[in-house]
Design a protein around this motif. Structure first.
Motif, mmCIF file in Angstrom:
data_model
loop_
_atom_site.group_PDB
_atom_site.id
_atom_site.type_symbol
_atom_site.label_atom_id
_atom_site.label_comp_id
_atom_site.label_asym_id
_atom_site.label_seq_id
_atom_site.Cartn_x
_atom_site.Cartn_y
_atom_site.Cartn_z
ATOM 1 N N ARG A 133 0.844 -1.112 0.118
ATOM 2 C CA ARG A 133 0.267 0.454 0.137
ATOM 3 C C ARG A 133 0.799 1.175 0.032
ATOM 4 N NH1 ARG A 133 -2.905 0.649 4.332
ATOM 5 N NH2 ARG A 133 -4.486 1.515 3.882
ATOM 6 N N ILE A 134 0.550 2.319 -0.628
ATOM 7 C CA ILE A 134 1.645 3.252 -1.057
ATOM 8 C C ILE A 134 0.595 4.566 -0.598
ATOM 9 C CG2 ILE A 134 2.746 4.794 -2.635
ATOM 10 C CD1 ILE A 134 3.739 1.808 -2.393
ATOM 11 N N ARG A 135 1.092 5.370 0.351
ATOM 12 C CA ARG A 135 0.398 7.093 0.669
ATOM 13 C C ARG A 135 1.262 7.964 1.275
ATOM 14 N NH1 ARG A 135 -3.073 4.170 -0.094
ATOM 15 N NH2 ARG A 135 -4.911 3.259 1.033
ATOM 16 N N THR A 136 0.817 8.696 1.663
ATOM 17 C CA THR A 136 1.671 9.948 1.867
ATOM 18 C C THR A 136 2.021 10.058 2.978
ATOM 19 O OG1 THR A 136 -0.578 11.090 1.961
ATOM 20 C CG2 THR A 136 0.540 11.348 -0.495
ATOM 21 N N ARG A 137 2.234 10.741 3.284
ATOM 22 C CA ARG A 137 2.788 11.295 4.979
ATOM 23 C C ARG A 137 1.289 11.405 5.615
ATOM 24 N NH1 ARG A 137 3.609 15.048 9.275
ATOM 25 N NH2 ARG A 137 5.587 13.819 10.542
ATOM 26 N N ASP A 138 0.450 12.256 5.156
ATOM 27 C CA ASP A 138 -1.109 12.311 6.225
ATOM 28 C C ASP A 138 -2.480 11.137 5.502
ATOM 29 O OD1 ASP A 138 -0.398 13.269 3.227
ATOM 30 O OD2 ASP A 138 -1.946 15.092 4.286
ATOM 31 N N GLY A 139 -1.869 9.933 5.239
ATOM 32 C CA GLY A 139 -2.108 9.171 4.458
ATOM 33 C C GLY A 139 -3.177 8.652 3.300
ATOM 34 N N TRP A 140 -3.201 9.427 2.272
ATOM 35 C CA TRP A 140 -3.709 9.518 0.525
ATOM 36 C C TRP A 140 -3.306 8.712 -0.217
ATOM 37 C CZ3 TRP A 140 -8.709 11.654 0.696
ATOM 38 C CH2 TRP A 140 -8.682 12.989 1.361
ATOM 39 N N ALA A 141 -3.448 7.896 0.093
ATOM 40 C CA ALA A 141 -3.356 7.067 -1.263
ATOM 41 C C ALA A 141 -2.539 7.842 -3.009
ATOM 42 C CB ALA A 141 -4.306 5.970 -1.840
#
Length: 273
Positions: free
Chosen positions: A6-14
């Motif tokens: 699963r790839i996410r940004t630091r604030d949790g967005w895909a």
């Protein structure tokens, strides 16, 4: 069998369409897969058991590398990979910025009965950010929150929070935050040092800040986005009310987790709607 991640940004967005490359211990590429719109990678390519290197790349983000072990069943579960925004050690262009409350949120989470959480927010607030031109650590932020705008989705609870047991909005109608300094805390993280005044008490409070980027808006302006978190203790601000249950558990936790999502518009004022 195969690889999952699963790839996410630091604030949790895909991070959609991130690219995952897998190499063996000789550096030979054995797999290349692309994340879907939800940031998920599910590839069924059969891999021999052993150790591999996983490299994740995406436009606008710094690459991330990690190790993975393929089991005898042919599975490699990478888990969640967090990508830092490229250029995250920078901040927006210098000058004044105005917080847009319509596209921002000020939220708080408290533990309830020791087993769950109560979520609340303030609906009326505003503030300014000044990005220093030469020494970024001298940048400043000031924010004012209307205490009576607290909203937890329950009228009786909100009335109690506005009372003298908690915010005492009649005597202390505003919460204010003024920064006193800024330091870099990591490749994509900053610490904002400042003072929060609430319930007639002023205390130092540090914000863990992530700068999420800058871009044009549909109204001809430029916007910057930030996400910040902090933890507060109610007793530090003379809010000591609580109801203790028979088991000795407090009905409302004394620690508050603060979550800020902020959009700021470049300039000294918001655009006229």
């Amino acid at each position: 069998m195969g690889l999952t991640a699963r790839i996410r940004t630091r604030d949790g967005w895909a991070v959609s369409h991130a690219v995952v490359t897998v190499t063996d211990m000789t550096g030979t590429q054995v797999l290349r897969a692309e994340a879907d719109a939800e940031g998920a990678v599910r590839d069924t390519t059969e891999l021999a058991p052993g150790a591999y290197t996983v490299i994740v790349t995406a436009v606008g983000y710094a690459p991330a590398a990690s190790s993975a072990i393929v089991t005898a069943r042919g599975r490699a579960e990478v888990g969640t990979v967090t990508l830092a925004r490229r250029g995250g050690t920078e901040l927006p262009p210098p000058g004044p910025w105005t917080i847009d409350p319509v596209h921002s949120s000020v939220a708080a989470v408290a533990q309830h009965l020791g087993i769950s959480s109560v979520h609340g927010r303030f609906t009326e607030f505003g503030g300014t950010i000044e990005i220093a031109p030469d020494d970024i650590t001298k940048s400043r932020v000031e924010a004012v929150i209307r205490a009576a705008s607290v909203d937890t989705g329950n009228g009786m609870r909100d009335t109690h929070l506005r009372s003298a047991d908690f915010l005492d909005v009649e005597r202390h109608p505003e919460l204010t935050y003024r920064s006193t300094g800024l330091t870099q805390a990591g490749p994509d993280r900053w610490t904002v040092h400042g003072e929060l005044a609430m319930h007639g008490v002023a205390r130092p409070v540090e914000l863990d800040l992530a700068y999420l980027g800058t871009g044009a808006d549909p109204w001809g302006g430029t916007r910057a986005a930030f996400r910040a978190t902090a933890e507060l203790h109610r007793e530090d601000f003379a809010m000591n009310y609580n109801q203790v249950l028979q088991a000795g558990i407090a009905a409302i936790g004394t620690t508050l987790r603060i979550e800020l999502d902020v959009q700021a518009v470049q300039g000294e004022s918001l655009p006229v709607a």
